[in-house]
Structure formats: structure tokens, C-alpha cells
Write a protein that holds these residues in place. Structure first.
Motif, PDB file in Angstrom:
ATOM      1  N   GLU A 111       0.827  -1.205   0.000  1.00 18.99           N
ATOM      2  CA  GLU A 111       0.000   0.000   0.000  1.00 18.99           C
ATOM      3  C   GLU A 111       0.867   1.263   0.000  1.00 18.99           C
ATOM      4  O   GLU A 111       0.526   2.256  -0.653  1.00 18.99           O
ATOM      5  CB  GLU A 111      -0.959  -0.003   1.191  1.00 18.99           C
ATOM      6  N   LYS A 128      -8.474   5.824   1.134  1.00  9.82           N
ATOM      7  CA  LYS A 128      -7.783   4.639   1.648  1.00  9.82           C
ATOM      8  C   LYS A 128      -8.699   3.858   2.601  1.00  9.82           C
ATOM      9  O   LYS A 128      -9.232   4.400   3.563  1.00  9.82           O
ATOM     10  CB  LYS A 128      -6.523   5.096   2.381  1.00  9.82           C
ATOM     11  N   SER A 130      -9.193   1.629   5.542  1.00 12.39           N
ATOM     12  CA  SER A 130      -8.440   1.282   6.733  1.00 12.39           C
ATOM     13  C   SER A 130      -9.328   0.424   7.635  1.00 12.39           C
ATOM     14  O   SER A 130     -10.131  -0.366   7.143  1.00 12.39           O
ATOM     15  CB  SER A 130      -7.966   2.564   7.429  1.00 12.39           C
ATOM     16  N   HIS A 144      -2.586  -1.050   9.314  1.00 16.97           N
ATOM     17  CA  HIS A 144      -3.302   0.134   8.837  1.00 16.97           C
ATOM     18  C   HIS A 144      -2.770   1.409   9.491  1.00 16.97           C
ATOM     19  O   HIS A 144      -2.685   2.459   8.834  1.00 16.97           O
ATOM     20  CB  HIS A 144      -4.800  -0.004   9.114  1.00 16.97           C
ATOM     21  N   GLU A 148      -1.505   4.569   7.342  1.00 18.06           N
ATOM     22  CA  GLU A 148      -2.094   5.890   7.538  1.00 18.06           C
ATOM     23  C   GLU A 148      -1.017   6.920   7.864  1.00 18.06           C
ATOM     24  O   GLU A 148      -1.051   8.062   7.371  1.00 18.06           O
ATOM     25  CB  GLU A 148      -3.125   5.851   8.667  1.00 18.06           C
ATOM     26  N   VAL A 160      -9.474   8.789   4.740  1.00 13.64           N
ATOM     27  CA  VAL A 160      -9.284   7.468   5.327  1.00 13.64           C
ATOM     28  C   VAL A 160     -10.639   6.965   5.801  1.00 13.64           C
ATOM     29  O   VAL A 160     -11.321   7.630   6.581  1.00 13.64           O
ATOM     30  CB  VAL A 160      -8.290   7.516   6.500  1.00 13.64           C
ATOM     31  N   ARG A 162     -12.479   4.272   7.979  1.00 17.50           N
ATOM     32  CA  ARG A 162     -12.224   3.311   9.060  1.00 17.50           C
ATOM     33  C   ARG A 162     -13.530   2.604   9.411  1.00 17.50           C
ATOM     34  O   ARG A 162     -14.254   3.003  10.323  1.00 17.50           O
ATOM     35  CB  ARG A 162     -11.671   4.033  10.288  1.00 17.50           C
ATOM     36  N   ALA A 218     -10.810  11.729   7.896  1.00 16.05           N
ATOM     37  CA  ALA A 218     -11.021  10.326   8.273  1.00 16.05           C
ATOM     38  C   ALA A 218     -12.454  10.162   8.748  1.00 16.05           C
ATOM     39  O   ALA A 218     -12.991  11.033   9.437  1.00 16.05           O
ATOM     40  CB  ALA A 218     -10.054   9.904   9.373  1.00 16.05           C
TER      41      ALA A 218
END
Length: 319
Positions: A111, A128, A130, A144, A148, A160, A162, A218
């Protein structure tokens, strides 16, 4: 003979190459190019399907491109993490990147290589995938965190995602449920499982949103509410018309069952790590993020079980 170059017309672009003139609608030329890393994975495949009706060019990045693996009209691009030039080639001209990677001991290295290649290629925004959870040494949560942290050092906009544990984790129990040997070490811990289709729906919204291309954000994503493994067993009992029991085991007992069933050492350890977090209700959080971003309520565990009930039916063909 025509001079080589690009001649503009309204409302089209004419590309003059040699003696041939090819006309493209301007809307087609200006469509953003979205690269999907992990396009054949659970979230990536759902994302590709969700984007096919949008005015974008989709490039599916995969290590094993196969005909029929993606919908018609999606460009397949092979990537080999041992050959970084393939990453640069696959990302050439991409405006945005969705980054997901199957859980493996190469996840951090692969990644991070993809992030570096995307920045070098001029990608404006990376989404991304995660995982939601505490700082921990458990895989893949620690992996992860490292990825990050690497992404945070790059001069690129990113989001991100999550999510809580995927509802798909229940699929691993299908054979055990069918054979009457389902169990684990999660005890009565509460867990909020999320449908991977909801994660894909959120990713789609973010990849299409131009307003925050340079933002760094995020989001925590969850299903509509927490449940327990005995609750899941009760729901399955209702759906299958027979008594399903979640057998409580110690971690040592459960590891032996998994290994005996053919799981690798790494897969067994990953499952036990999840059970530990489940047992402690670490991942019971509920957020409204899915509904706020997509305008739809997230799918419930009952919805997922109903859509995947065949995984839990015995070989005798219960209905």
C-alpha cells in the motif's frame, strides 16, 4: 496530409492523426479517471459496480486480471508490486485512487508503494480503506496505522475510511454453522458489523466529490447497531428453522478448531485477534456517517444474513 495535433470544435474534440479524424464528445474527454486498487476484493468489486452508472472512467487495478472479472467498460490494468513501473503505468492519468489491499504480511509495503506511485502520478485524492479500532499490536490494525502514518506525510488530499468489522466475517462461519460446529471466543461481547456494500457506497460519494479534493479527512463507518454472536445465532435459527448455537470456547480451544479445519497459522491468529476485540466490545461503536454521506440507512446484520443465507444451509438442502 493532415497536420498531427488536436483541433477543437464545439461541442466536441477532434483528434487529427495522420489522415484520420476521430471525434469525441467533450463530456467524454473531461470525465474523471478513477483507479480502483483491489477492484476484485469485497469492497472494491462493490465500488466498481456502484460507479459504472457515473460519468467516470474506471480503471480496475488488479494483480490477476481476468476477463469477466469486472463489468463491461471498465479498464483492467495489471499491477505487480515487485515491478514498481507497473504501478506508475496503471496510475497514469488517474485523477483519484481508491486503495484497498487484501490482508497479508505484504500489506504495509504494497500500500505504501501504491501511495507513492499515486502521488508521483499526480493523483489529486486518495480514498484509503483502513480499519476502525484502537492502537494495538493486533494485525491488521497495526498495519493500517503504519500505512495511515505514511499517507499523512504525502502532499495529497486523502480520505481514510475506518469501517468496523465487515459483516462478511460471518461468511467464514458458514460451514461451521451448517455442520453444527460454530463457535469462538467472542463470548457475549458486542460488535457493530458493517456491510461492505455500504462502505463502497460511501467511497463512491467521496470519489465523486470535487469540493474537498485537497482535504485530509477520516471517517468511522459502522452498521446501524451492535450485536453479539449469540444474537446472530438466534437470528440464523429463525431464518433456517433449526436451532443454531454459538459454542463458547477459550482462545486455545478455538485456535485448535480453526487449524484442524484447515486455517493457516496467520488466519487463525487474525480470527482470534478479532474475537478478542469482539469479546471486549471494543468495536461496538455506532456512527451516523454512512447515512449522512449516502442518504441511506446502513444495511443491518439481518439484511446481510438474508442475502447470504445459502452459506449457512446444510448440504441436505434446508430452506
Amino acid at each position: 496530409m493532415h497536420r498531427q495535433g488536436i483541433a477543437r470544435c464545439e461541442p466536441c474534440l477532434e483528434t487529427i492523426l495522420g489522415d484520420d479524424t476521430v471525434t469525441f464528445p467533450i463530456a467524454e474527454i473531461s470525465r474523471p479517471r478513477i483507479a480502483i486498487a483491489g477492484a476484485t476484493g469485497r469492497v472494491g468489486a462493490a465500488l466498481v459496480r456502484a460507479l459504472t452508472e457515473d460519468p467516470v472512467h474506471i480503471v480496475a487495478l488488479t494483480r490477476t486480471p481476468k476477463a469477466g472479472a469486472v463489468p463491461d467498460g471498465v479498464i483492467l490494468a495489471k499491477v505487480d508490486f515487485d515491478v514498481p513501473a507497473t504501478l506508475a503505468e496503471a496510475l497514469h492519468g488517474a485523477d483519484r485512487l481508491f486503495l484497498a489491499h487484501g490482508t497479508s504480511d505484504r500489506q504495509v509495503a504494497d500500500e505504501n508503494l501504491m501511495i507513492d506511485a499515486a502521488v508521483a502520478a499526480g493523483v489529486s485524492h486518495i480514498v484509503k480503506l483502513s480499519a476502525m479500532g484502537p492502537p494495538t499490536r493486533l494485525h491488521p490494525f497495526d498495519w493500517h496505522m503504519v500505512i495511515e502514518a505514511h499517507l499523512a506525510t504525502k502532499p495529497v488530499g486523502y480520505t481514510v475510511l475506518r469501517p468496523g468489522p465487515f459483516a462478511d466475517v460471518l461468511a467464514r462461519s458458514g460451514g461451521f454453522v451448517a455442520n453444527g460446529n460454530w463457535g469462538g471466543s467472542a463470548a457475549l461481547g458486542r460488535i457493530n458489523l458493517i456491510d461492505t456494500r455500504d462502505i463502497a457506497d460511501v467511497a463512491r460519494v467521496l470519489l465523486l466529490d470535487d469540493r474537498f479534493a485537497d482535504a485530509q479527512r477520516a471517517y468511522h463507518l459502522t452498521g446501524p447497531g451492535a450485536t453479539t454472536m449469540p444474537d446472530v445465532a438466534e437470528r440464523l435459527s429463525q431464518m433456517l428453522g433449526r436451532n443454531i448455537v454459538y459454542q463458547h470456547r477459550t482462545p486455545t480451544e478455538h485456535r485448535a478448531v480453526l487449524i484442524d479445519a484447515g486455517a493457516s497459522e496467520m488466519v487463525a491468529d487474525l480470527a482470534l485477534g478479532l474475537d478478542r476485540l469482539f469479546r471486549d466490545s471494543v468495536l461496538a461503536e455506532t456512527t451516523e456517517t454512512v447515512s449522512e454521506l449516502t442518504g441511506k440507512q446502513p444495511r443491518s446484520v439481518a439484511d446481510w444474513l438474508s442475502d447470504n443465507l445459502s452459506l449457512f444451509q446444510s448440504a441436505s438442502g434446508e430452506h
